[in-house]
Design a protein around this motif. Structure first.
Motif, PDB file in Angstrom:
ATOM      1  N   ALA A  16       0.838  -1.202   0.000  1.00  0.00           N
ATOM      2  CA  ALA A  16       0.000   0.000   0.000  1.00  0.00           C
ATOM      3  C   ALA A  16       0.872   1.252   0.000  1.00  0.00           C
ATOM      4  O   ALA A  16       1.952   1.276   0.569  1.00  0.00           O
ATOM      5  N   TYR A  17       0.367   2.313  -0.623  1.00  0.00           N
ATOM      6  CA  TYR A  17       1.186   3.518  -0.737  1.00  0.00           C
ATOM      7  C   TYR A  17       0.399   4.809  -0.500  1.00  0.00           C
ATOM      8  O   TYR A  17       0.978   5.885  -0.449  1.00  0.00           O
ATOM      9  N   LYS A  18      -0.905   4.688  -0.332  1.00  0.00           N
ATOM     10  CA  LYS A  18      -1.734   5.884  -0.224  1.00  0.00           C
ATOM     11  C   LYS A  18      -1.397   6.725   0.993  1.00  0.00           C
ATOM     12  O   LYS A  18      -1.616   7.939   0.994  1.00  0.00           O
ATOM     13  N   THR A  19      -0.886   6.085   2.054  1.00  0.00           N
ATOM     14  CA  THR A  19      -0.594   6.820   3.283  1.00  0.00           C
ATOM     15  C   THR A  19       0.807   7.428   3.295  1.00  0.00           C
ATOM     16  O   THR A  19       1.188   8.057   4.274  1.00  0.00           O
ATOM     17  N   ALA A  20       1.566   7.260   2.236  1.00  0.00           N
ATOM     18  CA  ALA A  20       2.930   7.804   2.183  1.00  0.00           C
ATOM     19  C   ALA A  20       2.890   9.326   2.131  1.00  0.00           C
ATOM     20  O   ALA A  20       1.966   9.919   1.570  1.00  0.00           O
ATOM     21  N   PRO A  21       3.900  10.004   2.712  1.00  0.00           N
ATOM     22  CA  PRO A  21       3.952  11.466   2.645  1.00  0.00           C
ATOM     23  C   PRO A  21       3.977  11.951   1.201  1.00  0.00           C
ATOM     24  O   PRO A  21       4.587  11.323   0.332  1.00  0.00           O
ATOM     25  N   TYR A 197      19.632   0.288  16.623  1.00  0.00           N
ATOM     26  CA  TYR A 197      18.733  -0.113  15.533  1.00  0.00           C
ATOM     27  C   TYR A 197      19.497  -0.409  14.250  1.00  0.00           C
ATOM     28  O   TYR A 197      20.285   0.411  13.767  1.00  0.00           O
ATOM     29  N   VAL A 198      19.233  -1.596  13.693  1.00  0.00           N
ATOM     30  CA  VAL A 198      19.734  -2.022  12.388  1.00  0.00           C
ATOM     31  C   VAL A 198      18.567  -2.662  11.656  1.00  0.00           C
ATOM     32  O   VAL A 198      17.745  -3.359  12.265  1.00  0.00           O
ATOM     33  N   ALA A 199      18.475  -2.438  10.339  1.00  0.00           N
ATOM     34  CA  ALA A 199      17.371  -3.039   9.580  1.00  0.00           C
ATOM     35  C   ALA A 199      17.782  -3.258   8.137  1.00  0.00           C
ATOM     36  O   ALA A 199      18.698  -2.607   7.626  1.00  0.00           O
ATOM     37  N   THR A 200      17.096  -4.192   7.492  1.00  0.00           N
ATOM     38  CA  THR A 200      17.171  -4.338   6.043  1.00  0.00           C
ATOM     39  C   THR A 200      15.858  -3.833   5.463  1.00  0.00           C
ATOM     40  O   THR A 200      14.815  -3.915   6.107  1.00  0.00           O
ATOM     41  N   ALA A 201      15.925  -3.322   4.231  1.00  0.00           N
ATOM     42  CA  ALA A 201      14.725  -2.756   3.612  1.00  0.00           C
ATOM     43  C   ALA A 201      14.838  -2.864   2.104  1.00  0.00           C
ATOM     44  O   ALA A 201      15.933  -3.047   1.552  1.00  0.00           O
ATOM     45  N   CYS A 202      13.693  -2.730   1.443  1.00  0.00           N
ATOM     46  CA  CYS A 202      13.633  -2.836  -0.019  1.00  0.00           C
ATOM     47  C   CYS A 202      12.589  -1.846  -0.537  1.00  0.00           C
ATOM     48  O   CYS A 202      11.482  -1.777   0.010  1.00  0.00           O
ATOM     49  N   PRO A 203      12.908  -1.065  -1.575  1.00  0.00           N
ATOM     50  CA  PRO A 203      11.942  -0.093  -2.114  1.00  0.00           C
ATOM     51  C   PRO A 203      10.653  -0.729  -2.624  1.00  0.00           C
ATOM     52  O   PRO A 203       9.645  -0.034  -2.780  1.00  0.00           O
ATOM     53  N   SER A 204      10.665  -2.036  -2.893  1.00  0.00           N
ATOM     54  CA  SER A 204       9.445  -2.709  -3.329  1.00  0.00           C
ATOM     55  C   SER A 204       8.410  -2.778  -2.220  1.00  0.00           C
ATOM     56  O   SER A 204       7.241  -3.083  -2.478  1.00  0.00           O
ATOM     57  N   TYR A 205       8.845  -2.509  -0.988  1.00  0.00           N
ATOM     58  CA  TYR A 205       7.969  -2.469   0.181  1.00  0.00           C
ATOM     59  C   TYR A 205       8.111  -1.078   0.809  1.00  0.00           C
ATOM     60  O   TYR A 205       8.754  -0.923   1.846  1.00  0.00           O
ATOM     61  N   PRO A 206       7.548  -0.050   0.173  1.00  0.00           N
ATOM     62  CA  PRO A 206       7.842   1.341   0.559  1.00  0.00           C
ATOM     63  C   PRO A 206       7.409   1.714   1.971  1.00  0.00           C
ATOM     64  O   PRO A 206       8.120   2.457   2.653  1.00  0.00           O
ATOM     65  N   LEU A 207       6.252   1.239   2.426  1.00  0.00           N
ATOM     66  CA  LEU A 207       5.808   1.609   3.769  1.00  0.00           C
ATOM     67  C   LEU A 207       6.699   0.980   4.830  1.00  0.00           C
ATOM     68  O   LEU A 207       7.006   1.608   5.855  1.00  0.00           O
TER      69      LEU A 207
END
Length: 339
Positions: A16-21, A197-207
């Motif tokens: 979902a992306y509607k809630t993104a700034p 804090y350390v994390a992995t992330a991917c732009p395919s999961y924007p929220l």
């Protein structure tokens, strides 16, 4: 131990992306290649970071494409530094802000400091500066956009290049089969410093990415995010498939999404509801892997399975009431800092 629950809503909302700034701070006009995963990731990071941010950008793809004189794609203060010293410069900026506050030269408004560097500038050339920044616990978010090679200078291999991948310095042929060793585990190295804090992330999961950026910026110390960045030019894949390939990387376990609190409490962010898909589905999307034999693919699959099992084990053994309370403390402090 207690059971780690991942609500069904978490799986439904990852796309979902509607809630993104709506505001943009990494803006149009940059010269990134079509389908550049790093540019997409930086856009989401900056949406979460907001206008009160200073960006320190190591030499690399994102520096080159975003700042051709006399233009810029940055709507916030931005400084370009060398390959090896981005974390050191960010540490100095953070220290300078502390001094200016102590002298009454600036107010108490929070200023985010974000580093962007590629895998070459992080895993290889800049690792010593990053380690120092994490060890001293500077209040800086370091984001490694990992496109798995030195893409800006001609697709040379780095220590973050995956096993078996073809690059211009690890060519696949009769003598060599591509990259000859396994990808360096940078999130584990960062977590070994015991940062909050350390994390992995991917732009395919924007929220998921933006939420992790917010947590990192509000954790009260040094933080690190490893950002999966599809590179159509260097990987030999269609630009239109960037988001799909990012999702495949996560769903196959090639690039699992997880968080590490205090360097020891592991939480998997996204677990595919039907289990991990075969790694071959991911590998066959890219020309850099087209030479891999069935034996090599089985070897990669085994390695991925072992790492996934290790992550789940780490999550289980840290699923105690004490560790859950510690996560709540960090999240509580995060919420308070936003007020």
């Amino acid at each position: 131990m207690i059971e780690v629950k991942r609500p069904k809503e978490a799986f439904l909302n990852v796309f979902a992306y509607k809630t993104a700034p709506k505001e943009e701070y990494f803006v149009r006009g940059h010269r990134a290649c079509q389908g550049c995963g790093a540019a997409l990731g930086l856009r989401h990071v900056m949406k979460a970071a907001g206008p009160d941010t200073i960006v320190v950008n190591a030499t690399g793809c994102m520096e080159i494409v975003s700042s051709p004189y006399p233009y810029t794609s940055w709507a916030v203060p931005w400084v370009h530094v060398a390959f090896e010293n981005a974390a050191a410069v960010a540490s100095g900026i953070e220290a300078a802000i502390k001094v200016l506050r102590r002298k009454g030269r600036i107010g108490d408004k929070r200023i985010n400091i974000v580093v962007f560097a590629g895998d070459g500038g992080t895993a290889d050339i800049g690792l010593q500066a990053l380690s120092g920044m994490l060890a001293r616990n500077h209040n800086v978010l370091y984001v490694c956009y990992d496109n798995e090679a030195y893409m800006n200078t001609g697709v040379q291999g780095s220590s973050a290049t995956p096993y078996g991948a073809h690059t211009t310095t690890t060519p696949a042929g009769k003598v060599k089969f591509g990259q000859g060793y396994w990808k360096k585990n940078l999130p584990a190295i960062a977590a070994a410093h015991g940062v909050r804090y350390v994390a992995t992330a991917c732009p395919s999961y924007p929220l998921d990415l933006m939420e992790k950026v917010r947590r990192a910026l509000n954790c009260g110390g040094a933080s690190y995010i490893h950002l999966f960045s599809v590179c159509p030019t260097g990987w030999g894949c269609p630009p239109s498939k960037t988001v799909k390939i990012g999702r495949l990387a996560v769903e196959t376990g090639i690039f699992p999404l997880y968080e590490v609190f205090d360097g020891r409490i592991y939480r998997i962010s996204y677990e595919p509801p039907k289990g991990l898909r075969p790694v071959e589905e991911y590998l066959r999307t890219q020309k850099r892997f087209r030479h891999l034999t069935e034996d090599m693919i089985r070897e990669i699959q085994l390695r991925v399975n072992e790492h996934w099992d290790w992550l789940k084990l780490m999550e289980r053994v840290t699923s105690t009431p004490e560790f859950e309370e510690r996560i709540k403390e960090i999240v509580k402090e995060e919420v308070q800092s936003l007020v």
